[in-house]
Design a protein around this motif. Sequence first.
Motif, PDB file in Angstrom:
ATOM      1  N   LYS A  82       0.820  -1.218   0.000  1.00  0.00           N
ATOM      2  CA  LYS A  82       0.000   0.000   0.000  1.00  0.00           C
ATOM      3  C   LYS A  82       0.850   1.263   0.000  1.00  0.00           C
ATOM      4  O   LYS A  82       0.545   2.217  -0.743  1.00  0.00           O
ATOM      5  N   TYR A  83       1.917   1.276   0.788  1.00  0.00           N
ATOM      6  CA  TYR A  83       2.673   2.516   0.969  1.00  0.00           C
ATOM      7  C   TYR A  83       4.027   2.555   0.245  1.00  0.00           C
ATOM      8  O   TYR A  83       4.449   3.613  -0.222  1.00  0.00           O
ATOM      9  N   TYR A 110      -3.108   8.866  -3.961  1.00  0.00           N
ATOM     10  CA  TYR A 110      -4.206   8.399  -3.105  1.00  0.00           C
ATOM     11  C   TYR A 110      -5.296   9.464  -2.966  1.00  0.00           C
ATOM     12  O   TYR A 110      -6.498   9.147  -2.914  1.00  0.00           O
ATOM     13  N   ASP A 117      -9.084   8.609  -4.230  1.00  0.00           N
ATOM     14  CA  ASP A 117     -10.228   8.648  -3.314  1.00  0.00           C
ATOM     15  C   ASP A 117     -11.365   9.530  -3.844  1.00  0.00           C
ATOM     16  O   ASP A 117     -12.509   9.425  -3.378  1.00  0.00           O
ATOM     17  N   VAL A 122      -9.280   1.434  -5.897  1.00  0.00           N
ATOM     18  CA  VAL A 122      -8.447   2.577  -5.507  1.00  0.00           C
ATOM     19  C   VAL A 122      -7.009   2.357  -5.955  1.00  0.00           C
ATOM     20  O   VAL A 122      -6.352   3.269  -6.474  1.00  0.00           O
ATOM     21  N   PHE A 123      -6.530   1.129  -5.782  1.00  0.00           N
ATOM     22  CA  PHE A 123      -5.125   0.873  -6.090  1.00  0.00           C
ATOM     23  C   PHE A 123      -4.844   0.983  -7.582  1.00  0.00           C
ATOM     24  O   PHE A 123      -3.743   1.364  -7.975  1.00  0.00           O
ATOM     25  N   VAL A 155      -4.225   4.589  -8.023  1.00  0.00           N
ATOM     26  CA  VAL A 155      -2.970   4.981  -7.367  1.00  0.00           C
ATOM     27  C   VAL A 155      -1.787   4.641  -8.264  1.00  0.00           C
ATOM     28  O   VAL A 155      -0.890   5.466  -8.484  1.00  0.00           O
ATOM     29  N   THR A 199       0.470   7.396 -10.107  1.00  0.00           N
ATOM     30  CA  THR A 199       1.878   7.404  -9.696  1.00  0.00           C
ATOM     31  C   THR A 199       2.800   7.230 -10.892  1.00  0.00           C
ATOM     32  O   THR A 199       3.803   7.945 -11.042  1.00  0.00           O
TER      33      THR A 199
END
Length: 415
Positions: A74-75, A247, A251, A272-273, A276, A280
């Motif tokens: 996730k991060y 993110y 969202d 969501v990913f 992202v 990114t």
Amino acid sequence: MPNQVLIENDAVVLGILFLILFGIFKLAESTNRFLVSFFKIFPPILLCYFIPGVLNSVGFFSGQHSGIYPFVSKYLLPVCLLLFTLSLDIDMLKKLGLKSVLVFLAGTLGVILGGPLAAKVVSVIMPEVFTGKEGGELWRGLGTIAGSWIGGGANQTAIKEIVKPSAYVFSQCVAVDVLVAETWLAVLLIGVGYTKRIDNWLGADQSLVADMKAKLHDYKTKNERIPEFMDYLTILSVGFVCMGIAYFFADLIVPYISANHPSWSKFSLTSVFFWVVFITTALGIFLSQTKVRELENVGASKIATLILYILVASIGMQMDLLAISQNLGLFLVGIIWIFIHVIFVLTAAKILKVPYFVMAVGSQANIGGAASASVVAGAFHPTLVSVGVIFSVLGYSVGTYGGYLTALLIRWVLA
């Protein structure tokens, strides 16, 4: 996997993973003859997957119940993708020549088209591979292989989080990915000893490689410098700020699509990913054309590589090696798939008359990512290691998009 695990504390597990990574790469640097021979057969990245996988399979720890992988994916994954993409040097790609890029892209096309073709062939001759609940979900797992084979481990994880294969399916597909890819790496390295013969067959102009050596040596000499504290802080700040931006917009986008276009969920557009990773990577490509790209001169991709190996180890600790034996027919998909990729890169190299070096590095930049592409490039000459990195960064830039497209195509041909 056993119900009881020996170690449940994630802090201890994380320490063990770092110990494994340190041990693997420390041994890989050894000049001991046995270890040198060992790592030629079992490259470090293979061990980074399988040692945690063995420990997970025997109940040493539980990757499925650990919070390490969710945190890393996730991060840290978006940061890893951003930093790799940040070093995309279009000017250097131009110096390498259009033919070199076309061979690389031919390999990418071979992966995108090879996946659906291989899946279709195996579904005809061995339909049991794709039957049942798990078989019906294999397109998700095969999509993660495509992400890995076009880009690398970071793209593979991105696809995993987008299409969400079960842990059982993912374990099988990671095994196919790693074993088939490392076998192809071994073939390419063996071919280095027959470079002249292969170049003669390809009708290649070997002066191209000499020109690459000179240009890359000059570039490295002029631009690389020792990083300082502010360099590291800037690299991490750029990575995490861009992750936060991704993110933030994800969202906003996902609720809008879910409310107004719920049918788009079948394309993972309500994930969501997905957004992202999309944002990114786009930010990374944009920033690579600005002065921010100069962070590569102080080690942006090295930090990304460290994160990548943490990611690889955390993926490995989710593997159930016992699941691999349950669907050996899946390896046939991988073998046919890699064969199609090889046909594409060989054909492109033959038509364009490029040297074996370009074909080998371009292919491995697709199939193996930055680490193994650098190994292949370095096998020709140490000066050329950065060529492997440059092509791999191009792969990281398109890997998630190409892998996602491949997953959809596989689902379509199996429908």
